[in-house]
Scaffold this motif. Sequence first.
Motif, PDB file in Angstrom:
ATOM      1  N   LYS A 179      -7.342  -2.966  -0.172  1.00 30.04           N
ATOM      2  CA  LYS A 179      -6.677  -4.118   0.167  1.00 30.04           C
ATOM      3  C   LYS A 179      -5.005  -4.316  -0.359  1.00 30.04           C
ATOM      4  CE  LYS A 179     -10.633  -7.061  -0.148  1.00 30.04           C
ATOM      5  NZ  LYS A 179     -11.403  -8.413  -1.053  1.00 30.04           N
ATOM      6  N   GLN A 191      -3.215  -2.048  -0.349  1.00 31.11           N
ATOM      7  CA  GLN A 191      -2.449  -1.047   0.300  1.00 31.11           C
ATOM      8  C   GLN A 191      -2.122  -1.557   1.651  1.00 31.11           C
ATOM      9  OE1 GLN A 191      -1.758   1.975  -1.325  1.00 31.11           O
ATOM     10  NE2 GLN A 191      -2.963   0.808  -2.933  1.00 31.11           N
ATOM     11  N   HIS A 192      -2.410  -2.744   2.123  1.00 29.89           N
ATOM     12  CA  HIS A 192      -2.111  -3.516   3.121  1.00 29.89           C
ATOM     13  C   HIS A 192      -1.239  -4.588   3.094  1.00 29.89           C
ATOM     14  CE1 HIS A 192      -4.716  -1.190   5.812  1.00 29.89           C
ATOM     15  NE2 HIS A 192      -5.612  -1.123   5.081  1.00 29.89           N
TER      16      HIS A 192
END
Length: 70
Positions: free
Chosen positions: A66, A68-69
């Motif tokens: 999560k 990383q986005h």
Amino acid sequence: MFKHRNIMSGSEDFSYISQSVQSAFLILGTGKEGEAPVYNPRMQQKEEIFKYGASLHANVAIEWLKQQHK
């Protein structure tokens, strides 16, 4: 019975790795006080607790993904 508690192997390499990358070290206890400790050949695993370790690892991976986005 075992008189020593919370004894770990002196050969753990994780501290070396954690100097380079963010890390967390966890021991999921599966025994009872007074039984053979971790890394002891007489240690008894209680397999019913493994689901908690698997859940912890899955949650950490999901939360990392999560992040990383963002």
